[in-house]
Design an enzyme around this catalytic site. Structure first.
Site, short mmCIF file in Angstrom:
data_model
loop_
_atom_site.label_atom_id
_atom_site.label_comp_id
_atom_site.label_asym_id
_atom_site.label_seq_id
_atom_site.Cartn_x
_atom_site.Cartn_y
_atom_site.Cartn_z
CE LYS A 277 -4.48 0.89 -0.04
NZ LYS A 277 -5.52 0.15 -0.49
P1 NAD Z 1 -12.99 7.67 -2.54
O1 NAD Z 1 -11.84 8.50 -2.22
O2 NAD Z 1 -13.35 7.31 -4.02
O3 NAD Z 1 -14.13 7.77 -1.56
C1 NAD Z 1 -14.00 8.08 -0.22
C2 NAD Z 1 -15.41 8.23 0.26
O4 NAD Z 1 -15.14 8.24 1.88
C3 NAD Z 1 -15.93 9.62 0.04
O5 NAD Z 1 -17.27 9.49 -0.41
C4 NAD Z 1 -15.80 10.61 0.87
O6 NAD Z 1 -16.66 11.51 1.00
C5 NAD Z 1 -15.93 9.44 2.22
N1 NAD Z 1 -15.35 9.91 3.50
C6 NAD Z 1 -14.23 10.47 3.70
N2 NAD Z 1 -13.96 10.93 5.20
C7 NAD Z 1 -15.25 10.60 5.64
C8 NAD Z 1 -15.86 11.05 7.00
N3 NAD Z 1 -15.09 11.42 7.91
N4 NAD Z 1 -16.98 10.35 7.15
C9 NAD Z 1 -17.87 9.93 6.25
N5 NAD Z 1 -17.32 9.83 4.72
C10 NAD Z 1 -15.97 10.06 4.62
O7 NAD Z 1 -12.24 5.90 -1.95
P2 NAD Z 1 -12.91 4.86 -2.36
O8 NAD Z 1 -11.84 4.24 -3.57
O9 NAD Z 1 -14.22 4.53 -2.74
O10 NAD Z 1 -12.36 3.69 -1.03
C11 NAD Z 1 -13.18 3.64 0.15
C12 NAD Z 1 -12.72 2.63 0.59
O11 NAD Z 1 -12.76 1.42 0.17
C13 NAD Z 1 -11.25 2.67 1.38
O12 NAD Z 1 -11.24 1.90 2.53
C14 NAD Z 1 -10.51 1.77 0.44
O13 NAD Z 1 -9.19 1.58 0.97
C15 NAD Z 1 -11.48 0.61 0.15
N6 NAD Z 1 -11.16 0.02 -1.16
C16 NAD Z 1 -11.16 0.77 -2.25
C17 NAD Z 1 -10.82 -0.07 -3.54
C18 NAD Z 1 -11.09 0.69 -5.08
O14 NAD Z 1 -10.86 0.06 -6.01
N7 NAD Z 1 -11.13 2.09 -5.11
C19 NAD Z 1 -10.84 -1.32 -3.55
C20 NAD Z 1 -10.73 -2.03 -2.23
C21 NAD Z 1 -11.09 -1.40 -1.24
#
Ligand code: NAD
Length: 440
Positions: free
Chosen positions: A126
């Site tokens: 990561k």
């Molecule tokens: P992103 O940046 O697209 O979205 C993050 C979201 O979290 C946003 O809607 C933001 O408003 C919200 N957020 C941030 N701080 C917040 C708070 N204090 N309260 C409420 N909401 C809050 O990120 P993503 O890619 O959607 O990733 C989200 C999660 O999924 C993370 O844990 C990431 O590690 C995991 N993940 C992502 C992927 C991927 O393919 N993008 C794959 C596996 C896991």
């Protein structure tokens, strides 16, 4: 693994042997402890527990970047490479102003577990850069990204360590990373260099189905597991934390299956609708405004009301540790589905399980992202282009098999779904080490 359990040392002992001490509020030690507990259920050798407890490499960088107004800023970056016994390191790059080394270590460890559970030929890594991507201009974002890629240098590579998008990064970020890396590559390696990152735009070697992949994988996991809980997806209601890549795609795909989105919370606020929130319209609102706040088709609610809203499924899809004990006490759901990585604290999980809530762990639920990343990497290396139908079909197979692996392990070891998911992953890693050995 048929070897009888021979727990030689507790998780706390192993952690203190490595010069650290167990802190129940520290995300890394929480995660390592859960992994070591699962390792003990299997009775794996002591050296494997030691190896899993710390990452192989922790790289720290400071990237100077000139801002639009002529001033300079120094951006702190990390790349943690946890384990590569199964294949090249693989894991996202996060842009967030609050990111810490322990968080990146945790996410790298979870990637090792996730790839092993899904039987992908990748290890776990990561990366992160400590800044708020919303607070800089697009030109600054590009310079920061290119400088980070240059700073990573030979610490990443298409056969060695392959980044992908995570919180705060997206397909455009990956395009800048790939372009920078290709510019540094020797002429004869430029084609191969394009598989340096996954999650690229479709026009530049990305895979069909990658953008929605994490949400799509989660829906396939629900298809595999909900019938066994006597739950019928089209009749279910749910709430969601986070409406970024993972949250918004999960919502759009669940909408197509007939499930009703009652409440959403993101960094701008929380909203509710008893009639159900239209995920497509909300995604358009977020695209235009940057958050869910002021969405006209739902009413604004406070955080406490959001957590207390009765639903069938509660889906955290934002940051780590948002479901703590206080929030868990408010949550009224049948199943907590971890779309985000490590969103539930151990105390919250214990409380939820005691209330009869099933907790589906992140390394199973969100493995769709890295699975389609693997498909992208494979397509790039074989100069192939798969259509969305083929990608979804292969993704469904991986997710269904992973879900069954977790169920069978939970049944065999009589443990929680989280322990079972780690145990199923560790079992595979153990088998690979047992034939490869540990050098020298
Ligand atoms: P992103 O940046 O697209 O979205 C993050 C979201 O979290 C946003 O809607 C933001 O408003 C919200 N957020 C941030 N701080 C917040 C708070 N204090 N309260 C409420 N909401 C809050 O990120 P993503 O890619 O959607 O990733 C989200 C999660 O999924 C993370 O844990 C990431 O590690 C995991 N993940 C992502 C992927 C991927 O393919 N993008 C794959 C596996 C896991």
């Amino acid at each position: 693994m048929d070897t009888p359990p021979t727990p030689d040392q507790s998780a706390d002992d192993i952690i203190s042997d490595l010069g650290a001490h167990f802190d129940e509020h520290n995300l890394y030690y929480q995660t390592v402890s859960s992994v070591l507990e699962a390792a003990d259920l299997l009775g794996v050798p002591h050296q494997l527990k030691l190896i899993l407890t710390q990452p192989k490499n922790e790289i720290m960088m400071h990237c100077p970047v000139k801002m639009d107004d002529g001033t300079w800023q120094l951006f702190k970056g990390y790349r943690v490479q946890h384990n590569n016994v199964l294949g090249p390191y693989k894991g996202g790059i996060r842009y967030h102003h609050n990111v810490k080394l322990d968080e990146v270590k945790t996410l790298a460890l979870l990637m090792t577990m996730k790839c092993a559970l899904a039987r992908l030929p990748f290890g776990g890594a990561k990366g992160a850069l400590k800044f708020d991507p919303r607070a800089v201009s697009p030109a600054e974002l590009e310079r920061v990204t290119r400088r980070l890629t240059a700073a990573l240098g030979s610490n990443i590579g298409p056969d060695y360590d392959i980044p992908a998008p995570d919180v705060g990064t997206n397909a455009q970020t990956m395009a800048w990373m790939a372009d920078t890396y290709i510019n540094f590559a020797e002429s004869s390696r430029k084609v191969a260099a394009s598989s340096i990152v996954t999650g690229k735009p479709l026009q530049f070697g990305g895979s069909a189905g990658r953008e929605k992949a994490t949400g799509q994988g989660l829906v396939y996991v629900l298809d595999a597991l909900l019938p066994g809980m006597n739950l019928d997806l089209p009749k279910l209601s749910y709430s969601l934390i986070g409406f970024g890549n993972v949250g918004s795609w999960t919502a759009r795909l669940l909408q197509a299956r007939g499930a009703k989105l009652r409440a959403v919370m993101d960094h701008t606020g929380a909203i509710f609708s008893s009639a159900g929130i239209n995920a497509t319209n909300l995604a358009e609102h977020v695209r235009k405004t940057g958050g869910i706040k002021d969405f006209a088709e739902a009413e604004a609610i406070d955080e406490g009301t959001f957590y207390s809203t009765p639903v069938d499924l509660f889906i955290p899809a934002a940051l780590e540790q948002m479901v703590d004990l206080d929030n868990a006490k408010k949550i009224q759901c049948k199943v907590l589905v971890e779309a985000a990585n490590a969103p539930t604290t151990p105390r919250a999980e214990k409380h939820l399980l005691s209330k009869g809530v099933e907790v589906l762990p992140a390394i199973l639920c969100n493995a769709g992202g890295v699975t389609v990343s693997y498909f992208e990497w494979k397509q790039n290396r074989q100069a192939e282009t798969w259509d969305e139908f083929l990608v979804d079909q292969r993704l469904q197979k991986v997710m269904q098999e992973s879900a069954e692996r977790v169920l069978q392990t939970a049944d065999r070891l009589q443990c929680s779904m989280r322990s079972a998911s780690y145990a199923a992953a560790i079992d595979h890693i153990n088998q690979v080490y047992s034939v490869r050995g540990v050098f020298p």
